[in-house]
Structures are given as C-alpha cells and as structure tokens.
Design a protein around this motif. Structure first.
Motif: not given
Length: 505
Positions: A320, A363-364, A367, A385, A387, A404, A406-407, A410, A435
């Motif tokens: 992400y 990402g995004t 998605q 994930f 980020a 973030l 969205n990360c 998910q 993550t």
C-alpha cells in the motif's frame, strides 16, 4: 531431512488451529504476535502476525523444528562465510557486503564499495562529462533489485535519471532511448559472467544507439558491474570503469554489491550507504535472536504453516505504497528462485511442498482487481500487507489517509468476514494476513525490509532442508534456445510448428 526434524513436522501436523476470531479471545494475542524493529538511524518497522493462525503452541512447535533442523548452525555457517550452497560448492556472502561475515570478505566488500563510491562521486563531479541519464542493462537479480530500489528512493531526489532494461524485447530499449539523450547517457552493463545473452545483446544495441546519436567513443560511456572483470576487459570496458563483485554473491542477493551502482548514482552515496546500514541492522537482529523473537524466522514459521500444514499454494504481497510497486516482482524472484525446489540440499526428493507461488500488487488498485478471490474465492491465500505511516507525496493528507484506511480495513475484513442471507453477499472470513508497517520508507528502512525478506527466505529453506542458493531450474530453457539458434535439432511437433510459423526454422 533428519529424523528429529521429521518428527517435529509430524507433531506440527497434529495441531488444529481455532478460527481467528476465537484466537482473539486471548487478551495477550497482540503482544505475543506483534513486534517492533527499531533502526539505529531512527524510525523502524512494526510486524503484526496476530491475524494469522499462529499461536503460542504453534510457535513453540516451530521452535522445536528449528532446533531439530539445525537452524542455528546453518545461520552460523551463513555468517561465517562457510559453504551453504552445496551443489555449487560456494558460500553466500551478500551479508558481507553489509559489514558482517568473514573478516576477509568484509574487507574485500569495503574496498569494492570504496571503488564504487569514488566512481559515483567522480561521475557526479563531471569526470565523464555531463551525465543526466543511465541505461542499466541486466536481467533477473541484476535488474529487479536496482529497478525496485531506484523506483522507491529516487522519485524526489534523483541525481541521475535511471532506466533499468532487462527484457531482450527491443520495445523495452526503445522506451529507454525515447527518454534519454545519447550525449548525456551512460550505459551500465550488469552481468555476473558478462556472457548473459539478453544483457549483452541489449548492451550492443545501446552502444550502437550512442554511436548513431553522435557519441564519438561509445565504449567510453560504459560501466561494467560483474564478477568476471576479465570478460568485461575483453569486451572493451576500461578497467577504471569496471566495478567487480565476488563470485559468492548471488544474483538475487546482489543489490548490496556493485549491482547497486545505479542506485548510488541516482540517489547519492550517502543514501546507498544508509540502505546498507539498514540491512546490516536487520542482519544483526537475525544473528542475535533465537526462536520466535527472531522476526525473519517467525515469518518463516507463518509461511510454512500455511504452505505445509494448510496446503496453501500461493502467498500474496500487497504494497500500500506506490513507491513499493515493484516489491512483489522482486519478492517473486527472491522466494521462488530460492525455494522453488523439488529436492533437499543433499539431493533427495522433498517430502512436502516447498515455495508457494508469490504474487501480488499495489493497493488500492489490487482491491478492484483480485481481492474478490481473496474474500470469497475457494482458495485460502495468506496475505502480507506492507505500508508506511509517513506518506511519500506532498498532496492533501486525505490521499494517504484513504490509502492506510483501506490497507487496515482489508486485513480486518479478511479475518472477520460477514454473514448474509444472500450467499452471493456472504464473506466466510477467517482468512489470514500479516501487516508490515514502516514508520517511513527511507533508505535505511528499505534496506532493513529487503534484508528481512532475504533472511525469511533463508530460514524457510533451512526448515525445509533445501538449498536456497542455486537456481538450475532456469538453465534448461536457455539450453534449448541455444539449440534452436544453432539449428539442425529435432523438436516435438508443436515446437517445430511454432518455429516454422515464426520463420525461425
């Protein structure tokens, strides 16, 4: 695999893990399965495996496996510069490029880095005239690492515009030519043997382009990055522009050597050195910690749990962060070329699955492309994930906030799922993710992140009893391509028809 390791695997196979939602009834779960790695330079990385099915009992079982598989001894051999690549009779000394390992190898690496630093700084100071562009030709590890790192670090501070070309398809070179001025362009040729056909073909075409563009001495614009300096001299590169690296540094682990020249040229030596220091910090962590406290080893525990105990054939990585858009491709080679093996280190058939298929995206974007399968498909796919808390852009903070959100959403959605009376709108949940959250994506953090994945790959190999440092699987196709080029060979009917249809017969 020895009897103790097999017994440890058998014991792990008896364990039945509760659903993730049930596991979170344990108030200590987050502290057990998340950890922070702090960099000496400041900042750090948070690792969170709490949304995986790992438990204290599983971690203990994997620790027993690590001890039975001889993990500590294998790690010690890696850092000592001993032979850890038995099929080729070699050490794997990429760690020495970062300052740890056999003293003589570390000293050699430091000397070669000083040589590269002097050339980089001389170019920046105008010793080769005005240099605004670099075309870097290589393939595999000689291209993926530099491409990813330049893309991640050089967006705002590029001192030289770098174009990494790996594909022998001429369209790739033409794209680089369109963005460069031959009068201000250097060529870096990255090849361990200086014989790789794709790389050398591309290099010859760049030399022709430079000559056609009015450069009086195209050969004087070449920098060679190789473990075979004598071959570079034969090809016509002046010794002052040859940057060697040791034979014991494998291609997919070579970013830290002279293969990192385009990175240093693009962002400056201080940034390249910071990346080395970040990787070295992860090296020290990997060397000094045991069991689940060792972060790359813990990641290997999770990977092997899903591959061998849950039958997962793939592992997905979603960055992400646009700066890490090439990371999934880099990890594909690192993991699949290292651990995509069918025999153990002593040549016996493996008894279970080895490397999963590594894939992913950014990402995004992802998605709206592949997450349908992750949430509602029939495959169980463990996800990483990745980020950064700090944004890489200077726009309205809303951009990074949405990214973030969205990360994190998910990962939460994959775990929780959602029941519905409409089967098409029902989410089963209980789908795992980890993550990796960086404070910022600076050079030191990126170095630590890459080294983490290198050690994760090595740890997985040790626990499976395979050799992660050879790659003979890439040779057969090359051999057949050479036979096609020579002519006079007989092939299967399908291949013969394809050769005839394309005019290659």
């Amino acid at each position: 695999m020895n009897h103790r390791a097999k017994a440890a695997w058998d014991q792990l196979g008896l364990y039945r893990t509760p659903p993730l939602a049930e596991l979170f009834h344990d108030p200590d779960r987050l502290s057990l399965l998340s950890a922070r790695f702090d960099l000496p330079q400041g900042g750090g990385i948070r690792f969170d495996w709490s949304k995986t099915h790992l438990t204290g009992e599983l971690l203990a079982g994997f620790e027993v496996l690590a001890e039975a598989a001889g993990f500590a001894a294998a790690r010690a051999a890696l850092f000592a510069g001993d032979i850890v690549n038995p099929t080729e009779g070699r050490a794997a000394e990429h760690i020495a490029q970062r300052g740890l390992g056999r003293d003589s190898s570390v000293e050699e690496a430091q000397a070669l880095h000083e040589r590269m630093k002097l050339l980089v700084e001389a170019i920046h100071d105008g010793a080769l005239g005005e240099v605004r562009h670099l075309i870097h030709v290589g393939i595999g590890g000689s291209a993926l690492g530099p491409a990813m790192t330049v893309d991640a670090l050089a967006r705002d501070l590029a001192l030289v515009d770098v174009h990494v070309v790996s594909n022998v398809d001429g369209c790739a070179l033409e794209e680089a030519f369109a963005a460069c001025d031959p009068q201000t362009t250097l060529l870096a040729v990255a090849s361990k043997t200086f014989t790789t056909i794709e790389t050398m073909t591309n290099a010859e075409s760049v030399l022709k382009w430079l000559g056609d563009g009015g450069v009086d001495d195209p050969g004087g614009r070449v920098v060679a990055l190789t473990a075979s300096p004598e071959k570079a001299v034969e090809w016509g590169v002046d010794e002052t522009r040859i940057l060697p690296f040791p034979e014991t540094v494998g291609g997919r682990y070579s970013l830290w050597s002279s293969i990192g020249f385009p990175v240093a040229l693009a962002v400056g030596w201080e940034e390249f050195d910071a990346m080395l220091e970040g990787a070295a910090a992860m090296d020290r962590h990997f060397l000094d910690h045991d069991g689940a406290a060792n972060l790359p080893l813990r990641a290997a525990f999770a990977d092997l749990y899903y591959t061998r105990l849950r039958g997962c054939q793939t592992r997905a990585v979603f960055a992400y962060d646009e700066r890490l858009r090439l990371l999934p491709s880099y990890l594909q080679q690192l993991e699949m070329e290292s651990n995509g093996k069918g025999v153990t280190a002593d040549g016996q058939p493996v008894s279970a699955a080895t490397a999963p298929i590594t894939w992913g995206g950014v990402g995004t974007d992802a998605q709206h492309a592949v997450f349908q399968l992750l949430h509602q498909g029939t495959h169980l796919v463990p996800v990483d994930f990745i980020a950064s808390i700090a944004p890489g852009d200077g726009l309205d903070p809303a951009h990074h906030r949405i990214l973030l959100m969205n990360c994190f959403a998910q990962g939460a959605a994959l775990m929780a799922g959602k029941a519905s009376g409409d089967p098409a709108r029902s989410y089963p949940g209980d789908r795992p993710s980890a993550t990796i959250l960086c404070d910022d994506l600076d050079a030191a953090t990126l170095g630590a992140l890459i080294a983490f994945h290198e050690h994760r790959t090595f740890a997985s190999a040790v626990l499976m009893g395979i050799n992660p440092f050879d790659q003979f699987g890439v040779e057969l196709g090359k051999e057949i391509a050479r036979k096609i080029d020579r002519g006079g060979e007989t092939f299967d009917l399908s291949t013969a028809a394809l050769l005839a249809a394309s005019g290659l017969a």
